[in-house]
Design a protein around this motif. Sequence first.
Motif, short mmCIF file in Angstrom:
data_model
loop_
_atom_site.label_atom_id
_atom_site.label_comp_id
_atom_site.label_asym_id
_atom_site.label_seq_id
_atom_site.Cartn_x
_atom_site.Cartn_y
_atom_site.Cartn_z
N UNK A 46 -47.73 81.32 15.05
CA UNK A 46 -47.53 81.64 13.87
C UNK A 46 -48.03 82.97 13.38
N UNK A 47 -49.06 83.28 13.74
CA UNK A 47 -49.73 84.61 13.68
C UNK A 47 -48.99 85.55 14.37
N UNK A 48 -48.49 85.16 15.63
CA UNK A 48 -47.51 86.25 16.52
C UNK A 48 -46.58 86.75 15.67
N UNK A 49 -45.72 85.46 15.23
CA UNK A 49 -44.52 85.78 14.31
C UNK A 49 -44.76 86.77 13.34
N UNK A 50 -46.01 86.28 12.46
CA UNK A 50 -46.11 87.32 11.10
C UNK A 50 -46.56 88.59 11.56
N UNK A 51 -46.92 88.82 12.78
CA UNK A 51 -47.34 90.23 13.17
C UNK A 51 -45.87 91.10 13.43
N UNK A 52 -44.88 90.28 13.73
CA UNK A 52 -43.62 91.08 13.87
C UNK A 52 -42.82 90.03 14.81
N UNK A 109 -35.75 85.29 28.97
CA UNK A 109 -36.69 86.05 29.81
C UNK A 109 -36.84 87.28 29.32
N UNK A 110 -38.15 87.70 29.33
CA UNK A 110 -38.76 89.10 28.94
C UNK A 110 -39.21 88.83 27.57
N UNK A 111 -38.60 88.08 26.87
CA UNK A 111 -39.34 87.56 25.48
C UNK A 111 -39.52 88.79 24.52
N UNK A 112 -40.55 88.54 23.67
CA UNK A 112 -40.83 89.31 22.69
C UNK A 112 -41.10 90.75 23.22
N UNK A 118 -35.33 96.14 22.01
CA UNK A 118 -33.72 96.05 21.98
C UNK A 118 -33.20 95.43 20.75
N UNK A 119 -34.04 94.85 20.01
CA UNK A 119 -33.16 94.40 18.61
C UNK A 119 -33.98 94.57 17.49
N UNK A 120 -33.30 94.65 16.58
CA UNK A 120 -34.08 94.89 15.01
C UNK A 120 -35.08 93.98 14.89
N UNK A 121 -36.02 94.50 14.35
CA UNK A 121 -37.52 93.50 14.16
C UNK A 121 -37.88 93.64 12.86
N UNK A 122 -38.86 92.77 12.25
CA UNK A 122 -39.41 92.56 11.08
C UNK A 122 -40.90 92.38 11.33
N UNK A 123 -41.61 92.74 10.23
CA UNK A 123 -43.13 92.67 10.34
C UNK A 123 -43.65 92.24 9.19
#
Length: 123
Positions: A46-52, A109-112, A118-123
């Motif tokens: 969850x902390x990784x997700x919250x960071x971006x 494959x390649x993950x985050x 490559x894609x739009x992100x949110x942080x």
Amino acid sequence: MADTHPPAFLALVDDAKTRIQEIHARDLAATLAANPAAKLIDVREESEYAAGHVSNAEWLGKGVIERDIEARHPDKAEPLYLYCGGGFRSALAADNLQKMGYTQVWSIDGGWRSLKDLMPTTS
């Protein structure tokens, strides 16, 4: 990055990868655009997700996905695309979801590490 993981973990991941479908991160945007019903799930902590995270990705961490997937995604034929940091935890999660009866599951494959460029992100 694989060389930083312990050998027993890598063996577990390699075994799971013999049973799952994978898609490379560079192909994900086109795949999702062609299939709007597909869901993108971030299985990191969850902390990784919250960071971006990838925009519109749902968080369902590796530690809880097996417990919570049926409540959130009861249709076992729904296309699910899973990502983690590099494609190891998502491979393990994909393997478990298939064991639970999910038929349209892919590990990215390649993950985050790849998706963030490559894609739009949110942080």
